[in-house]
Design a protein around this motif. Structure first.
Motif, mmCIF file in Angstrom:
data_model
loop_
_atom_site.group_PDB
_atom_site.id
_atom_site.type_symbol
_atom_site.label_atom_id
_atom_site.label_comp_id
_atom_site.label_asym_id
_atom_site.label_seq_id
_atom_site.Cartn_x
_atom_site.Cartn_y
_atom_site.Cartn_z
ATOM 1 N N PHE A 36 16.854 37.048 -12.936
ATOM 2 C CA PHE A 36 17.814 36.451 -12.057
ATOM 3 C C PHE A 36 17.226 35.300 -11.301
ATOM 4 N N PRO A 37 16.194 35.483 -10.484
ATOM 5 C CA PRO A 37 15.674 34.562 -9.638
ATOM 6 C C PRO A 37 15.608 33.048 -10.274
ATOM 7 N N ALA A 38 15.288 32.905 -11.503
ATOM 8 C CA ALA A 38 15.428 31.476 -12.120
ATOM 9 C C ALA A 38 16.604 31.212 -12.015
ATOM 10 N N PHE A 39 17.934 31.862 -12.484
ATOM 11 C CA PHE A 39 19.179 31.289 -12.237
ATOM 12 C C PHE A 39 19.784 31.104 -10.840
ATOM 13 N N TYR A 40 19.004 31.956 -10.164
ATOM 14 C CA TYR A 40 19.496 31.729 -8.619
ATOM 15 C C TYR A 40 18.893 30.502 -8.119
ATOM 16 N N VAL A 41 17.779 30.115 -8.604
ATOM 17 C CA VAL A 41 16.975 29.085 -7.932
ATOM 18 C C VAL A 41 18.043 27.729 -8.673
ATOM 19 N N LEU A 42 17.855 27.731 -9.926
ATOM 20 C CA LEU A 42 18.278 26.518 -10.586
ATOM 21 C C LEU A 42 19.877 26.401 -10.705
ATOM 22 N N ASN A 43 20.768 27.401 -11.143
ATOM 23 C CA ASN A 43 21.991 27.244 -11.150
ATOM 24 C C ASN A 43 22.686 28.921 -11.080
ATOM 25 N N PRO A 44 22.779 29.305 -9.802
ATOM 26 C CA PRO A 44 23.496 30.744 -9.897
ATOM 27 C C PRO A 44 24.722 31.319 -10.422
ATOM 28 N N GLU A 45 25.447 30.250 -11.120
ATOM 29 C CA GLU A 45 26.613 30.594 -11.753
ATOM 30 C C GLU A 45 26.130 31.207 -13.024
ATOM 31 N N TRP A 73 7.386 41.809 -11.820
ATOM 32 C CA TRP A 73 7.575 42.598 -10.577
ATOM 33 C C TRP A 73 6.310 42.287 -9.590
ATOM 34 N N MET A 74 5.097 41.886 -10.140
ATOM 35 C CA MET A 74 3.958 41.319 -9.145
ATOM 36 C C MET A 74 4.478 40.118 -8.240
ATOM 37 N N LEU A 75 5.215 39.185 -8.868
ATOM 38 C CA LEU A 75 5.614 38.336 -7.962
ATOM 39 C C LEU A 75 6.913 38.329 -7.179
ATOM 40 N N TRP A 76 7.807 39.443 -7.521
ATOM 41 C CA TRP A 76 8.779 39.948 -6.700
ATOM 42 C C TRP A 76 7.960 40.591 -5.371
ATOM 43 N N GLY A 131 11.697 36.239 -13.444
ATOM 44 C CA GLY A 131 11.498 36.830 -12.242
ATOM 45 C C GLY A 131 10.214 35.923 -11.557
ATOM 46 N N GLU A 132 9.628 35.044 -12.285
ATOM 47 C CA GLU A 132 8.584 34.493 -11.169
ATOM 48 C C GLU A 132 8.962 33.597 -10.419
ATOM 49 N N PHE A 133 10.258 33.116 -10.563
ATOM 50 C CA PHE A 133 10.805 32.279 -9.572
ATOM 51 C C PHE A 133 11.215 33.047 -8.194
ATOM 52 N N ALA A 134 10.651 34.358 -8.126
ATOM 53 C CA ALA A 134 11.324 34.866 -6.899
ATOM 54 C C ALA A 134 10.730 34.399 -5.393
ATOM 55 N N LEU A 135 9.519 33.952 -5.617
ATOM 56 C CA LEU A 135 8.988 33.165 -4.232
ATOM 57 C C LEU A 135 9.946 31.944 -4.029
ATOM 58 N N LEU A 136 10.270 31.231 -5.155
ATOM 59 C CA LEU A 136 10.889 29.937 -4.794
ATOM 60 C C LEU A 136 12.349 30.386 -4.264
ATOM 61 N N ALA A 137 12.841 31.391 -4.750
ATOM 62 C CA ALA A 137 14.274 31.644 -4.436
ATOM 63 C C ALA A 137 14.575 32.148 -2.855
ATOM 64 N N LEU A 138 13.269 32.306 -2.202
ATOM 65 C CA LEU A 138 13.459 32.403 -0.897
ATOM 66 C C LEU A 138 13.673 31.239 -0.241
ATOM 67 N N THR A 139 13.818 30.037 -0.737
ATOM 68 C CA THR A 139 13.883 28.793 0.245
ATOM 69 C C THR A 139 14.688 27.907 -0.793
ATOM 70 N N ASP A 140 15.009 28.156 -2.026
ATOM 71 C CA ASP A 140 15.587 27.107 -2.912
ATOM 72 C C ASP A 140 16.768 27.832 -3.507
#
Length: 681
Positions: free
Chosen positions: A380-389, A605-608, A666-675
């Motif tokens: 879900f972090p990829a979708f959260y960052v790019l389009n959470p719909e 999970w490592m990047l989470w 899930g690799e987008f987890a760090l980016l999700a904190l800001t974007d």
């Protein structure tokens, strides 16, 4: 039509430099990656000898995809010809580059520089574009003096999932010529291995003002030989036999400068998904109801799709760099197409009504299940960052089924179908039960969607259903029976601390999106017992344990990440400091193991975990371990980005079974904190 890829400019004349790989040489290059059944890759170590390199379906099945160029009367193999025809010489491979949406190979053929640009659009908010089941290949040729150039592409029935019952068709629409291969008598929704049987394989190309298209169907020997001899094909297109190829050639004329032609490959399923006995069609069919119109639209959309792709690529790269450096942005670039390549965007096949919009996800390479909750959760972090719909669109098919009451357990179901694309539910109650895992996941996913979008309709529509699941966490989230977690390969275990953490955060998430603060209070009390009370830590409070009361155990506690992302404050800051200090002490030669039972870990999970580290040095330790895995160039690792690999022991550095899974979102987890939702509109 775009005539010059931005990736070819730097190599616009024949190169004498060493082969270059930018940003890295990955385990496998995505070529045409659009959905679970259109997923073609090139193993990384094959590209150095690209003229003989064979592309593969994500599962490793070889796919015939042969490319040649005829330059000033001499023919060169570009890709996919391990045994080239007579009088064909290999082009010289100069280098490769990939971004979030493109893979580009550069070669020299005679006095021409040839660029092969494999472009799979990722269009987070344009559901029409994202749902079209095709992928582009643009071939560009650059010369410094007048030179006649012809190019050639063929495929065969290896793309259909079988090799004995293929039928073919050929059509033209406007300036687009295309072959259509299908399986005679294939059952609807049937697979062979993981390849679909009931759809249509497409090879297409669009003529330009300056080019001339010819086509041919026949034996590989005859068809390829025809091109080698005269640079054109004979325009025969009927009567497919086993071993044949279908080919399209483009005569680009005499070039001085750069010229480009574009091809497409596709896999079209008129009925894409069986959802509870009802057929679901691709979203695009509301606008383009048949193959010809959808294919013509795909070519017509190239320039706009290309422009959007440039923006997607540059944004992901720059934001990844800003958040955590170039190693991190490289991981994101390799993850993006794979995350979106596991899903199908659908509407009702009966009504073609876009208001009835559901997204389905295949649990690629592990169970093959449909909309597995603990696959949506890590992705879900990829979708959260790019389009959470997308979070809601992926959950809707599950929640709608649960709301029927046909699945009677008091906890959330694992998936809604054992074998993709059959989302037929589990009315027999027989499923891979992960009670705390899936129930906690759903609570956090709903809160993530509500937080990211501000839209409360989904949460309120299913308020009663969600409260029932929250009650399950209240009753069962602290004293946990022996059960599986998402990493089911590690086996069941009672009183798993990471599951209890999930339950606690799940309760505060439910309290957050429902407004029922009594659930938040219970979640906080569970967290207090786990951390301050020491139920989930070792006696010296140096780390969270794998299981209650076993001080020598530990796990990578990825479930803490949503607590930070969603600002829930379920656990105190001291808990995050504790884990940050602990992980470097248990890091093995290639990373921190998932837990004390196993020798492997998972990149998502490592990047989470990296995302909630309170020290950037430890954060970067996790990022760098994932980066080292995708760049170690082990011959056994030449598969689409695996999310699981050994970090210690005799197999350290090697991938472990999984490949091409959408969980790399899930690799987008760090980016999700800001974007949040950077391409949502």
């Amino acid at each position: 039509m775009q005539v010059l890829s931005v990736f070819t400019v730097a190599l616009s004349i024949p190169s004498v430099l060493a082969v270059s790989y930018s940003p890295i040489l990955p385990p496998s290059y995505p070529l045409a990656v659009r959905n679970p059944y259109l997923s073609a890759w090139m193993p990384g170590l094959s590209v150095a000898d690209l003229p003989t390199g064979v592309s593969q379906f994500w599962d490793g099945t070889n796919l015939t995809w042969a490319l040649m160029a005829r330059v000033d009367g001499d023919t060169y193999s570009l890709m996919g010809l391990p045994t080239p025809p007579a009088d064909v010489q290999p082009a010289v491979f100069d280098g490769a580059e990939f971004t979030s949406t493109h893979t580009v190979f550069n070669l020299t053929a005679g006095n021409a520089s040839i660029s092969l640009d494999f472009f799979s659009p990722v269009s987070p908010a344009n559901y029409l574009r994202q749902s079209l089941p095709f992928s582009y290949l643009t071939i560009s040729a650059t010369t410094t003096e007048d030179t006649p150039v012809q190019v050639y592409v063929d495929i065969d029935e290896s793309w259909t999932g079988q090799n004995s019952s293929t039928v073919s068709d050929f059509s033209t629409v406007a300036s687009v010529s295309y072959f259509d291969l299908s399986v005679n008598g294939a059952y609807l929704y049937s697979e062979n291995g993981d390849m679909a049987l009931w759809g249509d394989v497409i090879l297409a190309s669009e003529a330009t003002i300056a080019s001339n298209v010819t086509v041919q169907l026949g034996s590989a020997h005859d068809v390829r030989g025809k091109f080698v001899t005269v640079g054109t094909l004979n325009n025969t297109s009927l009567g497919y036999s086993s071993g044949d190829v279908v080919a399209i050639s483009q005569d680009m004329g005499t070039i001085c400068g750069t010229a480009s032609v574009t091809y497409a490959v596709g896999y079209v399923r008129e009925a894409e998904i069986n959802y509870l006995g009802n057929a679901r069609a691709g979203y695009y069919r509301a606008t383009y109801p048949d193959l010809s119109s959808s294919l013509a639209a795909f070519f017509a959309d190239y320039d706009d799709a290309y422009s959007e792709g440039v923006n997607v690529d540059s944004t992901i790269q720059s934001r990844g760099n800003d958040v955590a450096g170039t190693n991190y942005s490289t991981i994101l670039a390799l993850s993006t197409r794979q995350a979106f390549g596991g899903i199908d965007l659908t509407i009702s096949n009966d009504t073609l009504d876009t208001s009835d919009f559901l997204v389905f996800l295949k649990e690629i390479s592990s169970d093959g299940n449909v909309n597995t909750i603990d696959v949506i959760f890590p992705a879900f972090p990829a979708f959260y960052v790019l389009n959470p719909e997308y979070i809601r669109l992926l959950l809707e098919p599950v929640v709608q089924y649960l709301a029927t009451g046909r699945f009677t357990a008091p906890y959330v179901i694992h998936d809604i179908g054992s074998t993709y694309p059959n989302a037929t539910g589990h009315d027999d109650q027989n499923e891979e039960a992960q009670p705390i895992e899936e129930t906690g996941n759903l609570m956090m996913l709903v809160d993530a969607y509500t937080t990211a979008t501000g839209n409360t309709t989904f949460a309120t529509t299913y308020a009663s259903l969600f409260q029932g699941y929250a009650n399950y966490l209240v009753a069962n989230g602290l004293n946990i029976s022996s059960q599986l977690s998402t990493d089911d390969g590690a086996g069941p275990l009672a009183n798993q601390t990471n599951l209890a953490i999930k339950a606690a955060i799940g309760l505060t998430a439910f309290g957050n999106f429902s407004g029922m603060t009594n659930y938040t209070t219970i979640g906080l009390s569970y967290a207090d017992q786990l951390y301050n009370g020491g139920l989930g830590t070792d006696a010296n409070k140096t780390h969270f344990t794998l299981e209650y009361g076993n001080d020598t155990t530990y796990s990578t506690v990825f479930n803490l990440f949503p607590d930070i992302l969603l600002n829930l404050s379920t656990f105190p800051a001291a808990a995050y400091d504790m884990e940050t200090a602990f992980y470097p002490t248990v890091r093995a030669e290639d990373g921190v193991p998932l837990d004390t039972r196993v020798e492997w870990s998972k990149t998502d999970w490592m990047l989470w975990a990296a995302a909630y580290m309170t020290d950037d040095v430890v954060r970067d330790m996790f990022i760098d371990d994932v980066y080292e895995f995708i760049t170690n160039e082990m011959s056994v690792n030449q598969v689409p980005f695996s999310d699981r690999f050994y970090v210690t022991g005799d197999l350290a550095g090697q991938f472990y079974d999984f490949r091409a899974r959408p969980v790399v979102g899930g690799e987008f987890a760090l980016l999700a904190l800001t974007d949040i939702g950077i391409f949502a509109t």
